[in-house]
Motif scaffolding. Sequence first.
Motif, PDB file in Angstrom:
ATOM      1  N   THR A 300       0.864  -1.169   0.000  1.00 50.58           N
ATOM      2  CA  THR A 300       0.000   0.000   0.000  1.00 50.58           C
ATOM      3  C   THR A 300       0.896   1.212   0.000  1.00 50.58           C
ATOM      4  N   PRO A 373       6.058  -7.184   6.474  1.00 51.52           N
ATOM      5  CA  PRO A 373       4.614  -7.313   6.269  1.00 51.52           C
ATOM      6  C   PRO A 373       4.274  -8.298   5.148  1.00 51.52           C
ATOM      7  N   ASP A 377       2.199 -11.727   5.696  1.00 49.15           N
ATOM      8  CA  ASP A 377       0.989 -11.901   4.910  1.00 49.15           C
ATOM      9  C   ASP A 377       1.050 -13.205   4.124  1.00 49.15           C
ATOM     10  N   LYS A 383      -2.356  -9.236   8.582  1.00 53.62           N
ATOM     11  CA  LYS A 383      -1.780  -8.100   7.854  1.00 53.62           C
ATOM     12  C   LYS A 383      -1.192  -7.134   8.862  1.00 53.62           C
ATOM     13  N   SER A 385       1.619  -3.850   9.653  1.00 55.76           N
ATOM     14  CA  SER A 385       2.430  -2.836   9.008  1.00 55.76           C
ATOM     15  C   SER A 385       3.526  -2.452   9.974  1.00 55.76           C
TER      16      SER A 385
ATOM     17  N   PHE B  37      -3.611  -5.456  11.213  1.00 57.25           N
ATOM     18  CA  PHE B  37      -4.808  -4.931  10.578  1.00 57.25           C
ATOM     19  C   PHE B  37      -6.013  -5.794  10.962  1.00 57.25           C
ATOM     20  N   GLU B 132      -5.896  -3.588   1.873  1.00 60.95           N
ATOM     21  CA  GLU B 132      -6.474  -4.180   3.081  1.00 60.95           C
ATOM     22  C   GLU B 132      -7.985  -4.014   3.094  1.00 60.95           C
ATOM     23  N   GLU B 135      -9.622  -6.445   0.808  1.00 62.21           N
ATOM     24  CA  GLU B 135      -9.669  -7.785   1.367  1.00 62.21           C
ATOM     25  C   GLU B 135     -10.718  -7.901   2.474  1.00 62.21           C
TER      26      GLU B 135
END
Lengths: 658, 149
Positions: A300, A373, A377, A383, A385, B37, B132, B135
């Motif tokens: 991202t 990350p 993943d 997930k 960061s 996350f 994210e 998903e």
Amino acid sequence: MIPEMGHFALIIGLALALLLAIVPAWGAWQRNSHAMALAPRLAIGQLVFVGISFVCLATAFLQDDFSVAVVANNSNSLLPAIYKFSALWGNHEGSLLLWSLILCLWTAAVALFSPQLPLLVLSRVLAVMGAVGVGFLSFSLFTSNPFARLLPSVPADGNDLNPLLQDPGLIIHPPLLYMGYVGFSVAFAFAIAALLGGRLDASWARWSRPWTNVAWAFLTLGIMLGSWWAYYELGWGGWWFWDPVENASFMPWLAGTALIHSLAVTEKRGLFKSWTVLLAIFAFSLSLLGTFLVRSGVLTSVHAFATDPARGMFILVFLAIVVGGSLTLYALRAPAVSSRVSFSWVSRESLLLFNNIVFLVSTLTVLFGTLFPLIVDALGMGKVSVGPPYFNAVFVPLMALLAPLMGFGPVSRWKRDDTQRWKAELMLPGIAAVVCAATLPLLGADYNLWVALAVLLAAWLVFGLLRDIWFRIGGISGFPRKLGRLTPSYWGMVMAHLGFAACIIGVVATSQYSIEHDLKMSPGDTDTVAGYEFRFLEVAQVRGPNFVADESRFEVTRDGEVVANLAPQKRRYLAGGSVMTEAAIDAGLFRDLFVAMGEPIGEEGAWAIRLHYKPMVRWMWLGAIFMAVGGLTTALDKRYRRQRSRAATAAREVQYAS
Amino acid sequence: MHPVRKQRLYLVLFIIVFSSAAIGLVAYAMRGNINLFYPPAEVAQGNAPVGQAIRVGGMVAEGSVQRADDSLEVRFMLTDFEASVPVVYEGILPDLFDEGQGAVASGKLGEDGVLVASEVLAKHDENYMPPEVLEALEQSGYDHKGVKQ
């Protein structure tokens, strides 16, 4: 018609790259001097055709040819002409074409500016660069063709360039960054050529050193411009975010910094040969990894354009071939080129070795933080960061460790030195640095220990360098003449090290002394930041070429005197309807005043306003410019040309012998 | 021992010590500074830790953005259309933050189930959606407009 010409030229460019990768390499293997002599011509031909292709795409952008998909998606008839041109690299396909063009430029530059390089070495180097070219040109043609047409339904107007990219900084940031990224392919090609030939000697380091320094200088400038752009354009006043894509450009820079220092040892003392080769491979692999991270969309980020898994796959395979292939070659050949020279612990070699370890460890920690990350993943563990606190906690101590020993570097001697001599030489600079650290931070808002430490380290570097210059010119007599006798490569080192000192000061002073106020303000309100009174005068509607904006006008006064009038804007771009903040900055060597608009609040014309006072923020960019100028200066050194003409006779002998 | 070998031994020892120190530093820095996350559905089920730095991403629910009159405080709901998480943030929001758009908020979850955000990220151009968020929506089975797939 023009786009088809561009497409065709790109195909010819790929064909020439293929020939360049195969024919000279075969020639070098068979000692066929005709095949080898083709290499420079093929390199120039490749540049000409990829250049034509680039011009064709630029023409399509400038003529608003919206039948070409990238133009329709990234440009607009309202866009100012200069942004139409820079929109070319504001998207995946076009930026890849720019990348390929720059690779061709470097390849042709090697072909043109090293006529004295032995033909055998030159053909190997160009063949390796041709192979890299094949990779990128086929990536461009097969997965992201910039000339794809939108036929028969041609849109009436384009989608517009992302407003964030409509900025002077973005016109030059990508080309400079790519010059640096791709420039490491030259160092890589020289390393592979040396491994293929089995001859890694001082002359090899001397050939590859100026190229590496120039590439490093461009990369430094590119990163600096990116940081500067983020500072004024993203509207947050931050200058480094440890964003994965920033890291992607920073990692090759760190590895490249290790490389230019290690090359110095290899050239001067014939040491660290295998290590230098490994670093060259490493730096270029990190450039490729950076491309993969940015272009595959696995991260991202601000830089992730719309993405496509096939592209990610292509780069990943390409990366695997380059890294795997070159490391295999290294494993097979490196032991044959090891050196048998020794050095003592107290010597310049040891200091440079320490430099290399610090930079390599920093590269690895940044790499780890960036890839962590992705690994987590991929393992299906969620997930995560990794944020700036991680990078700061790891990176800052490493750099703080570097600076004290860096002060010894310039005065140290090769092979064997003496700690007593160091003590005698550096006693005075050391004392001066301590005095500076004790006094200078008092000029700031309050005495701050971190700033004191930064001043200590920076002053230590600066005074160490001054002491060394003094020592070299041997006092005040005949001062200008002797100053002129110092070599460009020495001056380059001095400038780059001074730049590093300026960066230390800039980074630490900005982080410690910045004052940031985010608040609600209505016209007529005032707020005082660090003694500067910001008066919000009015909000006005203004119109630009392709946007309308709310402009708020501020008057900044200090002790009753007007310092600056600032007018930040909130723009709405007409084509896409997207909203953008345009910060207003009053720049100065010792402080920046920064105003940006948030969103309107309530009914009475109040706005969320961001007021920043940023002391010495310019110093880190000035420091980066110093480093870059230093890197470019070293390449001017006469010895690179003189030694080449000596090499020329040797080259001719080789040619006749084979 | 041969002096060259001895030098090599010291060098290797130095590299080992230095890199272990670096690894220690990395491990230490990693401990406090990575944040996981969570999609809104998981936060609503109570799977997200309270008082730890986390990130929550989803669509900003239509009609949920409330601004305070006298400060920069903003409250909004992040939703994956299965569940919603209330978020409170004080500061200036990014330009492309809007209702019905994707956003990621990072901060700490309070006892009351409100995420106190220290940073809000929105998408940065028209066609881009944070991976994210995509998903999270895939998991909840809705598209970005809230239509069940």
